[in-house]
Scaffold this motif. Structure first.
Motif, PDB file in Angstrom:
ATOM      1  N   CYS A  83     -14.124 -32.020  35.355  1.00  0.00           N
ATOM      2  CA  CYS A  83     -14.129 -32.109  33.891  1.00  0.00           C
ATOM      3  C   CYS A  83     -13.838 -30.713  33.342  1.00  0.00           C
ATOM      4  CB  CYS A  83     -15.475 -32.600  33.377  1.00  0.00           C
ATOM      5  SG  CYS A  83     -15.542 -32.664  31.568  1.00  0.00           S
ATOM      6  N   PRO A  84     -12.734 -30.537  32.641  1.00  0.00           N
ATOM      7  CA  PRO A  84     -12.416 -29.197  32.141  1.00  0.00           C
ATOM      8  C   PRO A  84     -13.403 -28.700  31.078  1.00  0.00           C
ATOM      9  CG  PRO A  84     -10.838 -30.807  31.306  1.00  0.00           C
ATOM     10  CD  PRO A  84     -11.705 -31.514  32.303  1.00  0.00           C
ATOM     11  N   ALA A  85     -14.077 -29.602  30.391  1.00  0.00           N
ATOM     12  CA  ALA A  85     -15.029 -29.198  29.353  1.00  0.00           C
ATOM     13  C   ALA A  85     -16.386 -28.808  29.928  1.00  0.00           C
ATOM     14  CB  ALA A  85     -15.209 -30.325  28.342  1.00  0.00           C
ATOM     15  N   HIS A  86     -16.706 -29.303  31.137  1.00  0.00           N
ATOM     16  CA  HIS A  86     -18.014 -29.042  31.747  1.00  0.00           C
ATOM     17  C   HIS A  86     -17.825 -28.737  33.238  1.00  0.00           C
ATOM     18  CE1 HIS A  86     -18.638 -31.935  28.377  1.00  0.00           C
ATOM     19  NE2 HIS A  86     -19.474 -30.978  28.018  1.00  0.00           N
ATOM     20  N   PRO A  87     -17.259 -27.587  33.581  1.00  0.00           N
ATOM     21  CA  PRO A  87     -16.952 -27.266  34.980  1.00  0.00           C
ATOM     22  C   PRO A  87     -18.158 -27.387  35.901  1.00  0.00           C
ATOM     23  CG  PRO A  87     -16.020 -25.623  33.498  1.00  0.00           C
ATOM     24  CD  PRO A  87     -16.919 -26.506  32.673  1.00  0.00           C
ATOM     25  N   ASP A  88     -17.937 -27.971  37.058  1.00  0.00           N
ATOM     26  CA  ASP A  88     -18.920 -28.105  38.140  1.00  0.00           C
ATOM     27  C   ASP A  88     -20.200 -28.846  37.739  1.00  0.00           C
ATOM     28  OD1 ASP A  88     -17.270 -26.814  39.985  1.00  0.00           O
ATOM     29  OD2 ASP A  88     -17.958 -24.856  39.284  1.00  0.00           O
ATOM     30  N   SER A  89     -20.176 -29.598  36.640  1.00  0.00           N
ATOM     31  CA  SER A  89     -21.385 -30.320  36.255  1.00  0.00           C
ATOM     32  C   SER A  89     -21.274 -31.822  36.483  1.00  0.00           C
ATOM     33  CB  SER A  89     -21.742 -30.032  34.797  1.00  0.00           C
ATOM     34  OG  SER A  89     -20.735 -30.513  33.936  1.00  0.00           O
ATOM     35  N   HIS A  90     -20.103 -32.379  36.281  1.00  0.00           N
ATOM     36  CA  HIS A  90     -19.911 -33.817  36.487  1.00  0.00           C
ATOM     37  C   HIS A  90     -18.423 -34.123  36.591  1.00  0.00           C
ATOM     38  CE1 HIS A  90     -18.378 -34.620  32.430  1.00  0.00           C
ATOM     39  NE2 HIS A  90     -19.214 -33.668  32.050  1.00  0.00           N
TER      40      HIS A  90
ATOM     41  N   ASP B 229      -6.535 -48.335  25.239  1.00  0.00           N
ATOM     42  CA  ASP B 229      -5.288 -48.898  24.703  1.00  0.00           C
ATOM     43  C   ASP B 229      -4.314 -49.315  25.809  1.00  0.00           C
ATOM     44  OD1 ASP B 229      -6.190 -48.529  22.073  1.00  0.00           O
ATOM     45  OD2 ASP B 229      -5.395 -46.483  22.010  1.00  0.00           O
ATOM     46  N   GLY B 230      -4.849 -49.902  26.863  1.00  0.00           N
ATOM     47  CA  GLY B 230      -4.008 -50.408  27.942  1.00  0.00           C
ATOM     48  C   GLY B 230      -3.534 -49.364  28.934  1.00  0.00           C
ATOM     49  N   VAL B 231      -4.026 -48.142  28.825  1.00  0.00           N
ATOM     50  CA  VAL B 231      -3.614 -47.053  29.711  1.00  0.00           C
ATOM     51  C   VAL B 231      -4.829 -46.586  30.511  1.00  0.00           C
ATOM     52  CG1 VAL B 231      -2.649 -44.715  29.835  1.00  0.00           C
ATOM     53  CG2 VAL B 231      -1.826 -46.330  28.101  1.00  0.00           C
ATOM     54  N   ALA B 232      -4.676 -46.482  31.828  1.00  0.00           N
ATOM     55  CA  ALA B 232      -5.750 -45.974  32.687  1.00  0.00           C
ATOM     56  C   ALA B 232      -5.829 -44.466  32.519  1.00  0.00           C
ATOM     57  CB  ALA B 232      -5.479 -46.342  34.142  1.00  0.00           C
ATOM     58  N   VAL B 233      -7.022 -43.987  32.169  1.00  0.00           N
ATOM     59  CA  VAL B 233      -7.208 -42.569  31.863  1.00  0.00           C
ATOM     60  C   VAL B 233      -8.502 -42.057  32.465  1.00  0.00           C
ATOM     61  CG1 VAL B 233      -5.879 -42.632  29.705  1.00  0.00           C
ATOM     62  CG2 VAL B 233      -8.345 -43.120  29.664  1.00  0.00           C
ATOM     63  N   TRP B 234      -8.559 -40.736  32.585  1.00  0.00           N
ATOM     64  CA  TRP B 234      -9.792 -40.034  32.941  1.00  0.00           C
ATOM     65  C   TRP B 234     -10.415 -39.545  31.646  1.00  0.00           C
ATOM     66  CZ3 TRP B 234     -11.238 -40.771  37.719  1.00  0.00           C
ATOM     67  CH2 TRP B 234     -10.311 -40.826  38.755  1.00  0.00           C
ATOM     68  N   VAL B 235     -11.726 -39.768  31.483  1.00  0.00           N
ATOM     69  CA  VAL B 235     -12.439 -39.312  30.290  1.00  0.00           C
ATOM     70  C   VAL B 235     -13.692 -38.551  30.708  1.00  0.00           C
ATOM     71  CG1 VAL B 235     -11.613 -41.205  28.830  1.00  0.00           C
ATOM     72  CG2 VAL B 235     -13.785 -41.434  30.045  1.00  0.00           C
ATOM     73  N   CYS B 236     -14.161 -37.686  29.827  1.00  0.00           N
ATOM     74  CA  CYS B 236     -15.430 -36.992  30.030  1.00  0.00           C
ATOM     75  C   CYS B 236     -16.544 -37.938  29.630  1.00  0.00           C
ATOM     76  CB  CYS B 236     -15.479 -35.718  29.200  1.00  0.00           C
ATOM     77  SG  CYS B 236     -17.121 -34.945  29.180  1.00  0.00           S
ATOM     78  N   PRO B 237     -17.475 -38.233  30.531  1.00  0.00           N
ATOM     79  CA  PRO B 237     -18.554 -39.151  30.172  1.00  0.00           C
ATOM     80  C   PRO B 237     -19.518 -38.580  29.136  1.00  0.00           C
ATOM     81  CG  PRO B 237     -18.914 -38.271  32.370  1.00  0.00           C
ATOM     82  CD  PRO B 237     -17.568 -37.785  31.913  1.00  0.00           C
ATOM     83  N   ARG B 238     -19.458 -37.287  28.898  1.00  0.00           N
ATOM     84  CA  ARG B 238     -20.317 -36.654  27.882  1.00  0.00           C
ATOM     85  C   ARG B 238     -19.572 -36.441  26.569  1.00  0.00           C
ATOM     86  NH1 ARG B 238     -23.077 -31.772  31.281  1.00  0.00           N
ATOM     87  NH2 ARG B 238     -24.074 -33.064  32.866  1.00  0.00           N
ATOM     88  N   GLY B 239     -18.290 -36.736  26.575  1.00  0.00           N
ATOM     89  CA  GLY B 239     -17.473 -36.472  25.389  1.00  0.00           C
ATOM     90  C   GLY B 239     -17.412 -37.654  24.437  1.00  0.00           C
ATOM     91  N   ASP B 240     -16.404 -37.640  23.616  1.00  0.00           N
ATOM     92  CA  ASP B 240     -16.255 -38.653  22.576  1.00  0.00           C
ATOM     93  C   ASP B 240     -15.376 -39.829  23.010  1.00  0.00           C
ATOM     94  OD1 ASP B 240     -13.762 -37.504  22.655  1.00  0.00           O
ATOM     95  OD2 ASP B 240     -13.847 -36.677  20.628  1.00  0.00           O
ATOM     96  N   GLY B 241     -15.056 -39.894  24.297  1.00  0.00           N
ATOM     97  CA  GLY B 241     -14.249 -41.007  24.794  1.00  0.00           C
ATOM     98  C   GLY B 241     -12.755 -40.771  24.749  1.00  0.00           C
TER      99      GLY B 241
END
Length: 128
Positions: free
Chosen positions: A89-96, A104-116
């Motif tokens: 996770c670029p927003a939370h390095p080495d934490s999760h 919207d029909g696209v497979a994506v990686w999201v931050c589970p602590r972010g806004d989706g």
């Protein structure tokens, strides 16, 4: 039974992200029985099945393959004494790790602590 073409395309997409951001790479093998997917083997010899059933909803199958490959990667990294975080996770390095989902029909990686909001499309993670 061998893995179908759509599954294999999804797997290759996820493996591209794994190559971009993981210190541990799998030995990918087709099983000898009727398992519908593949087995990912870690350097220590342990293996884990990865599969995803066909799904008519766009992006769902790719996100499911990514989720299962992520389970393998976290265990394999831990087994090698590496931080058990993949993808990073670029927003939370080495934490999760990031989580696989569909937006919207696209497979994506999201931050589970972010806004989706997506961090990356699955298959397009930057190399670290």
């Amino acid at each position: 039974m061998t893995a179908d073409d759509e599954f294999l395309r999804a797997l290759e997409t996820v493996l591209r992200d794994l190559r971009a951001q993981s210190a541990v790479q799998p030995d990918v093998r087709e099983p000898e029985d009727d398992y519908p997917g593949v087995i990912l083997y870690a350097p220590d010899g342990s293996g884990q099945g990865v599969y995803a059933w066909p799904d008519e909803r766009r992006g769902v199958r790719l996100a499911e393959v990514a989720d299962r490959a992520q389970e393998w990667a976290v265990e394999a990294l831990w087994g090698e004494g590496e931080p058990a975080v993949w993808p990073h996770c670029p927003a939370h390095p080495d934490s999760h790790p990031l989580g696989a989902t569909v937006v919207d029909g696209v497979a994506v990686w999201v931050c589970p602590r972010g806004d989706g909001r997506p961090v990356s499309v699955i298959g397009e993670l930057p190399t670290v």
